[in-house]
Enzyme design. Structure first.
Site, PDB file in Angstrom:
ATOM      1  N   HIS B 269       0.822  -1.225   0.000  1.00  0.00           N
ATOM      2  CA  HIS B 269       0.000   0.000   0.000  1.00  0.00           C
ATOM      3  C   HIS B 269       0.849   1.266   0.000  1.00  0.00           C
ATOM      4  CE1 HIS B 269      -3.942  -1.889   0.445  1.00  0.00           C
ATOM      5  NE2 HIS B 269      -3.354  -2.785   1.202  1.00  0.00           N
ATOM      6  N   ASP B 329      -0.764  -4.901   5.947  1.00  0.00           N
ATOM      7  CA  ASP B 329      -1.750  -5.781   5.308  1.00  0.00           C
ATOM      8  C   ASP B 329      -1.468  -5.954   3.818  1.00  0.00           C
ATOM      9  OD1 ASP B 329      -2.320  -3.023   5.122  1.00  0.00           O
ATOM     10  OD2 ASP B 329      -4.296  -3.489   4.299  1.00  0.00           O
ATOM     11  N   GLU B 330      -1.988  -7.033   3.292  1.00  0.00           N
ATOM     12  CA  GLU B 330      -2.076  -7.277   1.848  1.00  0.00           C
ATOM     13  C   GLU B 330      -0.785  -6.992   1.086  1.00  0.00           C
ATOM     14  OE1 GLU B 330      -6.660  -6.413   0.753  1.00  0.00           O
ATOM     15  OE2 GLU B 330      -5.471  -4.619   1.136  1.00  0.00           O
ATOM     16  N   VAL B 331       0.305  -7.569   1.527  1.00  0.00           N
ATOM     17  CA  VAL B 331       1.559  -7.376   0.802  1.00  0.00           C
ATOM     18  C   VAL B 331       1.582  -8.312  -0.406  1.00  0.00           C
ATOM     19  CG1 VAL B 331       4.067  -7.407   0.958  1.00  0.00           C
ATOM     20  CG2 VAL B 331       2.703  -6.727   2.936  1.00  0.00           C
TER      21      VAL B 331
END
Lengths: 535, 535
Positions: B269, B329-331
């Site tokens: 992100h 999060d969400e790498v």
């Protein structure tokens, strides 16, 4: 791009060049939403200065010296064209060749009337050699052309205004392009309605379908039956539409080429009517006695029809449009069916057996005759078409149910009746904005039928029912999703079949609406250059 | 009703009497949202007049003569208590016994600090014999009590103000009650944030989780790295938060007892970070060469950690709260995995094999150490807990994924870590307002675990992600649904388990918010007495 017309293949190289130029940032070509039928644009551009810009009349208009609808539109669009222009006095210093004039000519001088179902909205706009001319058959077409013109003007990085050489020939695909607002489930203050009318004009909508009363409240202040609102509105003073409010809405709409179509839905959806008109609704029975509850309008009493005739007589006068919406949807038979002895006696007398849809049809037929005598064209919801045996009495049917709505459209046109399609545009249901594509991908004529039958599909309508909508969320719930429907109803389907190509144009249009002060929710991640000044 | 406390069975007859009286319209008992832990109210009422109403200090506060947080709150709540009161000067004519004073005492005089995770918000409010007293351990508790007091005041039909005899003892069920706003996917102008803080205070939320930067834009203007926003924001001037903007938000929040929790989410992100900090992101490779695309923050370079240490040092100073959110999060592993030769070499050197979650854990561990050195408590999204082997480095885990989120909560507390629950409160997803019940019916402690484990659930958070949300629709999308979550996080579950009983209370609360100028969308059909004056 202004033009996506596939007929301009000879322009391919030119278009490619334009693409290259756009990429390197020299030219910014503005798009028009909804997409015009024909639009050719060029890299040649002219500067517009608020101090030297003017609107002018040509032809018949020059002699009359005035057209109230256009005079007012000039004022509105001047502010829209030049949002940065200060309201104070400016010193006017300019030379003759800096003047930019948009001259307008009309084939028919009809500035004093109201738009109607047959009004032409066709216009031609030609911007070239440092001036612009707009020709339309009617004043309503001129308004559409003014809107397109306003969308073509842009600012460069230092804030100067420009318009590119452009030629537009335009007309709507469908003549009826409506938005329904529901002012019964929640009261909408008049400014919220006016603001919606402003936004409708920007998307070239032309009918405001005013679902003004329903079960929860009766906000219309009738001068014939004042108790309908004094007892049936949420509040008898603060939550009503006075005659002057209604006139204001109709006038505001007219100035923008928008018709106001009133709906007084019956015999169902009338609980609030019963408060101010005690004998109107059917008393429900339980165990042989009135239960205290009420059902639909009582179709067995002659007093019902006297009341309806008087009410519709008033409505026909107050609302100038030649169409009127009679509703007729979702009639709950249980109160008739279960036990009311008078209703059952009436059924027997009329030979209806136990078929309550016959009773309903009997009622609607009476109401249709009332409005016919008032020289109004009536619209009914599809329910009436579905149960009514004497379909010849009907004129326009609005298709609203989900499922195979095009099957229903086909049935209606096969019966020779006109259709307005609402099913795919129920926008009161919230959803992520990206489902605007769902509203864009509708094609109302995608059914098997003759050309003549297809011509009976007069248009479509976005419905914003009021269960979960009031002035706090009306605008972002409606826009920009309604604009997707607007392009479907105005533009050529073949030129607007791609969601991917529409997306950047809709994003740009959304930014324009935002700058004009309309609270339009975002389509996706991103920003507009001018996004929060006026919202 | 103010009290739904099942412990007051002896009041049953009295309650029934009150019910009867309410039905015949003699007494209107005001409810407080979120429902206080204990609240006993009576039919005895006292009139409040704006001319003779005053706030007063008692105890230690009297000697100090001033508490800036409370002084400002008095001004705000005076306008909320008496919305009809003209701003002009009034002639003061009153007798001694018409004076109504709300006196406030604090156990700890802490008017100069910031609220924190351990701040008591407990208060006691006693309205009787024509006056009111409010006692709290801290100034933050006093603010909560003032809010409850303001909700108890009502107007009769002629506009006179009243409050009933009432006794409230109150404290929150959970200490962390947050709202996340995302200012990266869309820029939110500062006034929209301040307005949200106002509304948060009305629902007794106490943490503003500021998801300030993300892939699409970097609006935070860092004084250490000004290029992050000058290159990474949507616009380097109009779409940034200056240091002064941030101070304004923090100060506005503090005055309402709200903490500001900044999130600088990494290593994923972070696309917008790369624009102003060229070496920061991992270059992706294709066919052995850089493809021009970038992946997550590059965990293999020491320059990365120097940059992060300097950035977080600044952030730790600018944001006074002792908590900081590190994201995690969400790498997306694809850029690391596919080909970057330096990353693969580093993986080999570190002995990570092909397990990229080890690389991610390596990175997060470094960042955790940086924030630890800055004496901040770190919060991470659940992803970090899920892949991180050295869970001891973690402090607080925010659970956000859908599915069995209570299973995850249980896993986290079993590991001895604290939890914030966000999964059931993702309000950026639009839905009909009636699904507020879905947000109300959540119970964060409904998992098998010891009392000690349950105490590790420190609270919950409403997340308003920004893909489809900006200032045009933020408020109606957030309210009143967030208020449903607010009651779940503040009130006693046993007293607030019924949606049916909550519904009329929430409707009334919505009307109060509307009158305070918050654009709260409707729960269902109906109206508020004062609904459009200030929206």
């Amino acid at each position: 791009m202004c033009s996506e017309n596939p007929g301009y293949n000879t322009l391919l190289n030119y278009t490619f060049l334009l693409f290259i130029i756009q990429q390197i940032g020299l030219v910014k070509v503005q798009s028009v939403w909804p997409l015009p039928q024909t639009c050719i644009t060029s890299t040649e551009r002219y500067q517009l200065k608020p101090q030297t810009f003017s609107f002018g009349y040509r032809g018949q208009l020059t002699e009359q010296h005035s057209c109230s609808v256009l005079d007012a539109a000039f004022k509105r669009y001047f502010s829209i064209l030049f949002p940065d222009y200060p309201s104070g006095n400016d010193t006017l210093q300019f030379t003759e060749n800096e003047v930019f004039t948009l001259t307008i000519s009309l084939d028919h001088h009809d500035c004093e009337g109201y738009p109607n179902q047959d009004s032409s909205e066709r216009y031609k706009l030609n911007v070239f050699a440092g001036r612009a001319s707009l020709n339309a058959e009617t004043v309503w077409g001129a308004l559409r052309g003014l809107e397109s013109f306003s969308q073509l003007v842009y600012q460069d990085d230092v804030g100067s205004y420009y318009i590119n050489k452009t030629y537009i020939e335009d007309f709507p695909q469908f003549k009826y392009r409506g938005i329904l607002l529901d002012t019964s489930r929640h009261y909408l203050p008049v400014p919220a309605i006016l603001k919606t009318l402003d936004a409708m004009a920007y998307s070239k909508f032309n009918v405001f379908h005013w679902h003004i009363v329903d079960d929860p409240s009766f906000p219309y202040q009738s001068h014939t039956f004042p108790e309908l609102s004094s007892k049936g509105a949420f509040h008898p003073v603060t939550h009503i539409y006075t005659q002057s409010d209604v006139r204001r809405v109709i006038s505001h709409a007219r100035m923008r080429g928008i018709r106001v179509l009133p709906e007084f839905d019956s015999p169902g959806h009338t609980k609030s009517w019963g408060k101010g008109q005690p004998e109107l609704l059917t008393p429900c029975y339980r165990g042989g006695n009135p239960s205290g509850a009420f059902g639909p309008v009582n179709p067995t009493l002659s007093s019902t029809y006297q009341f309806m005739a008087a009410l519709f007589k008033e409505v026909a006068t107050v609302f100038p449009d030649s169409y009127i919406h009679l509703g007729g949807d979702e009639v709950d038979f249980s109160c008739w069916y279960v036990s009311n002895p008078y209703v059952r006696a009436f059924m027997q007398k009329m030979g209806f057996g136990l078929d309550f849809s016959k009773l309903e049809a009997f009622y609607i037929e009476k109401i249709l005759n009332i409005t016919l005598a008032l020289r109004k064209t009536s619209i009914v919801w599809q329910d009436v078409f579905d149960y009514h045996e004497r379909r010849k009495s009907l004129s326009v049917v609005e298709v609203w149910k989900q499922g195979c709505y095009l099957c229903e459209v086909r049935r209606v046109v096969k019966a020779g009746l006109r259709v307005i399609l609402a099913s795919p545009w129920y926008l009161d249901q919230p959803g992520p904005t990206h489902n605007w594509a769902r509203y864009y991908n509708v094609w109302p004529l995608a059914f098997k039928g003759s050309e003549k039958q297809k011509q009976l599909v007069i248009g479509g309508e976005v419905c914003l029912w009021g269960e979960y909508v009031d002035a706090t969320n009306l605008s972002p719930r409606l826009w920009p999703r309604a604009s997707a429907a607007a392009e479907r109803l105005w533009s050529n389907e073949k030129q607007t079949s791609s969601v991917d190509r529409a997306f950047p144009r809709l994003q740009e249009f959304r930014c324009k609406l935002l700058r004009r002060g309309i609270q339009v929710e975002p389509l996706y991640v991103g920003y507009c250059k001018h996004e929060y000044q006026s919202v």
